[in-house]
Design an enzyme around this catalytic site. Sequence first.
Site, PDB file in Angstrom:
ATOM      1  N   GLN A 150      43.056   2.802   5.646  1.00 39.89           N
ATOM      2  CA  GLN A 150      42.432   3.060   6.574  1.00 39.89           C
ATOM      3  C   GLN A 150      40.468   3.424   6.327  1.00 39.89           C
ATOM      4  OE1 GLN A 150      42.576   1.686   9.189  1.00 39.89           O
ATOM      5  NE2 GLN A 150      40.902   1.853  10.254  1.00 39.89           N
ATOM      6  N   SER A 170      48.885  -3.032  16.174  1.00 39.43           N
ATOM      7  CA  SER A 170      48.100  -3.643  16.435  1.00 39.43           C
ATOM      8  C   SER A 170      48.435  -5.280  16.945  1.00 39.43           C
ATOM      9  CB  SER A 170      47.786  -3.987  14.723  1.00 39.43           C
ATOM     10  OG  SER A 170      48.248  -4.579  14.227  1.00 39.43           O
ATOM     11  N   GLU A 227      38.280  -5.610  15.297  1.00 35.15           N
ATOM     12  CA  GLU A 227      38.193  -4.359  15.614  1.00 35.15           C
ATOM     13  C   GLU A 227      38.664  -3.541  14.282  1.00 35.15           C
ATOM     14  OE1 GLU A 227      41.327  -1.374  18.139  1.00 35.15           O
ATOM     15  OE2 GLU A 227      41.988  -2.789  17.105  1.00 35.15           O
ATOM     16  N   CYS A 267      41.726   3.179  20.053  1.00 35.34           N
ATOM     17  CA  CYS A 267      41.818   1.374  20.883  1.00 35.34           C
ATOM     18  C   CYS A 267      40.538   1.075  21.672  1.00 35.34           C
ATOM     19  CB  CYS A 267      43.420   0.408  20.798  1.00 35.34           C
ATOM     20  SG  CYS A 267      44.098   1.873  21.996  1.00 35.34           S
ATOM     21  N   GLU A 299      55.075   5.722  10.210  1.00 31.81           N
ATOM     22  CA  GLU A 299      55.499   6.279   9.194  1.00 31.81           C
ATOM     23  C   GLU A 299      53.370   7.573   8.544  1.00 31.81           C
ATOM     24  OE1 GLU A 299      54.774   2.315   7.455  1.00 31.81           O
ATOM     25  OE2 GLU A 299      55.390   3.396   9.563  1.00 31.81           O
ATOM     26  N   LYS A 309      60.605   5.316  17.372  1.00 34.18           N
ATOM     27  CA  LYS A 309      60.065   4.879  16.107  1.00 34.18           C
ATOM     28  C   LYS A 309      58.601   5.770  15.722  1.00 34.18           C
ATOM     29  CE  LYS A 309      58.708   3.355  12.111  1.00 34.18           C
ATOM     30  NZ  LYS A 309      56.953   3.346  11.827  1.00 34.18           N
ATOM     31  N   TRP A 316      49.948   5.420  14.728  1.00 34.37           N
ATOM     32  CA  TRP A 316      49.644   6.849  14.022  1.00 34.37           C
ATOM     33  C   TRP A 316      48.495   7.771  14.896  1.00 34.37           C
ATOM     34  CZ3 TRP A 316      44.739   5.973  12.888  1.00 34.37           C
ATOM     35  CH2 TRP A 316      44.351   4.337  12.328  1.00 34.37           C
ATOM     36  N   GLU A 345      50.693  -2.840  24.359  1.00 34.21           N
ATOM     37  CA  GLU A 345      49.778  -1.839  23.804  1.00 34.21           C
ATOM     38  C   GLU A 345      48.982  -2.410  23.293  1.00 34.21           C
ATOM     39  OE1 GLU A 345      48.246  -1.373  27.102  1.00 34.21           O
ATOM     40  OE2 GLU A 345      50.169  -1.165  28.231  1.00 34.21           O
ATOM     41  N   GLU A 368      48.265  -7.545  15.252  1.00 35.26           N
ATOM     42  CA  GLU A 368      48.976  -8.523  14.703  1.00 35.26           C
ATOM     43  C   GLU A 368      50.439  -8.304  14.409  1.00 35.26           C
ATOM     44  OE1 GLU A 368      44.856  -9.113  13.971  1.00 35.26           O
ATOM     45  OE2 GLU A 368      46.474  -6.866  14.014  1.00 35.26           O
TER      46      GLU A 368
END
Length: 497
Positions: free
Chosen positions: A348, A246, A400, A301, A195, A192, A168, A267, A248
Amino acid sequence: MTTVMPTDVLPEVASFLAGGPLQAVIGGRSVAACNGEVFETRDPGSRNRLAEVCAMQPDDVNRAVAAAADAFAHSGWATMAPNDRGVLLHRLADAVEKRKKIIAQIESLDAGKVLAQAEGDVQNFVDTLRYYTNMALHVQRRSALAVSGHEAWTIRSPWGPCGFIFPWNFPFLLIGWGISPALAAGNTVVIKPAEDTPLSAIYLARLAKEVGIPDGVINVIPGLGETAGAALSAHPGLKRMSFTGSPEVGRLVAAACGRNLVPAKLELGGKGAAVVFDDVNVRQTARKLVDAITFHTGQVCCDATRWLIHHSIYGELVEACVDRLKRVAVGHQLDPATQMGPVVNEKQRDRVLGYLRRGAAEGAEVVLEGGAAAVPGHDGFYVKPALLAGSLENVAAREEIFGPVAYLASFSDEEEAIRMANHTDYGLANSVWTSDLGRAHRVAEAMVAGSSWINAHNLFPHGVPYGGVNKSGMGGGVLSVETLFDYWRGQSIVRPL
C-alpha cells in the site's frame, strides 16, 4: 522469527497473540487449516510479527459453510423468538463493549490504526449490533394483503448461510455493519477477514462462543483472498454474499456469485469530491478537509480525495490546508501523540508513492510533496500527506489512491462545480461546503453518488442508508432498515375464498 510486542501492550492482547497459530472458528471449534498452512500478520508501524494465523483452504471453506447451514437448520437460531435471539446478541454487544480496550488494541496493532480511532470503531460495532437487534424486535414480519376473493399475506424469513469478505481498513467496524443485520434477521454467517487484518474477527468469534451464541452461527475463516476468499464467493451453499473492497475484486466476486445465482452486495471504492464555495469559513473548512484526508491515513473509500474549490478562495484555502498538513504528527499508532499512523503494508505504501510519481509525470502540480516518512524507532510503512493539483484527467485525479493524498482543482460557478464533481466513474460519497443552504441542497442532490454530505465529510448515522452507485457498488447499502430487510426473503401465501 520472534514476535516483538510494544512495551505498553495489554496483558490480554499479549496472551491472545501468543496463542498461535491462531485458528479459524468453524462450528464453534477452533480449527487449523486442512493442509497446515499458516501466514503471518504484522504490525504496520514496526513490521514486527504479531502472530501466525492459519490459512484456510477451499476444503475448510466447505466445512465452514456446512457448519453455518447446519446451525441455520438445527440450532434454533433461525426459528427462535426475536426477543430470545436479541438477548444473545445484546450479550455479545455487552461483551465487546466490556473488552473495548483489548479489541481496540488488537485492531490498532493489526491495521495500523491510531488507537483512539480503533476504540471508536469498536464502539461503532457495539452500536450497530444493538441498532439492528432492537430494530428486528419491532419490525412486522407478517403483513396481511387486501386482495379481493382471497386470503393473502406476506411473510419475511431469514435466507440461511450468508458469506462476508471484509477489507483491511476498518476490519471490526465493517464486520459490525455487515453481520449485524444478517444475525438480527436470523441468518448464520461465514466471515473471511482480510489476510492483513484477521485478528479482531477471530477474537470476536471466540467471544460469541463465550456468550452462548449457538455453534455455527458465527464462523471465521482467515486466509488468502485467492484461496479462502475465492472459495467463499464461489460457494453454492451460500444464500447471500457481501463483499467490501476494490472494484477489481468486486467484479470477480460478482461473477462468481452470478454463476450460482447468489445475490451479492458489493461495497466498493470511491473518488469523492468536496465542493467548496466562496462563502465558507476558510480556516474551519481547511481543518475539516485535512482531518478527513488524514483520518486512518486516507485509507477510507468514501474520503474526499478531490477538492474542488471556488477560484476566488482557492489560494487562501490551499495555503491553510498546506499549513495544517505540514503539522500533522505521523507516528506509531499506539503513541498518544500520533495523529496519523502508517498505511497497512509495504504494497500500500508503494501504491501511494507510485501515484504521486505518476501524477507528477502526467503534469500535476505538486502543491505539497508527500513521500515516505521516517518515524524514529519504528521501521514501519509511513507516508506524508500530499496535495496535487491540475487537470481532472490526471491519473491521480481519476483513480483511487487510498492514502493521504488529495487532488485539487478550481471552478467558477455552481454548474461547473457539479460537472466536475460528477466527472468520475465512481459514485460513493461527496460533500458540498457553503453557508447558502439552498445552494447546498441543489448541489448535494445534483451530485451522482450514494451519499451527499453538507458542510462535513464521512457521516454515518445509524438509520441513513449508505452505499454506492456506478463503480462504487451494487446490491444495496448498509446502516438502515433497508439493510435488515435485505437479509429476509419475502414469501407470499394465498388462499382462495
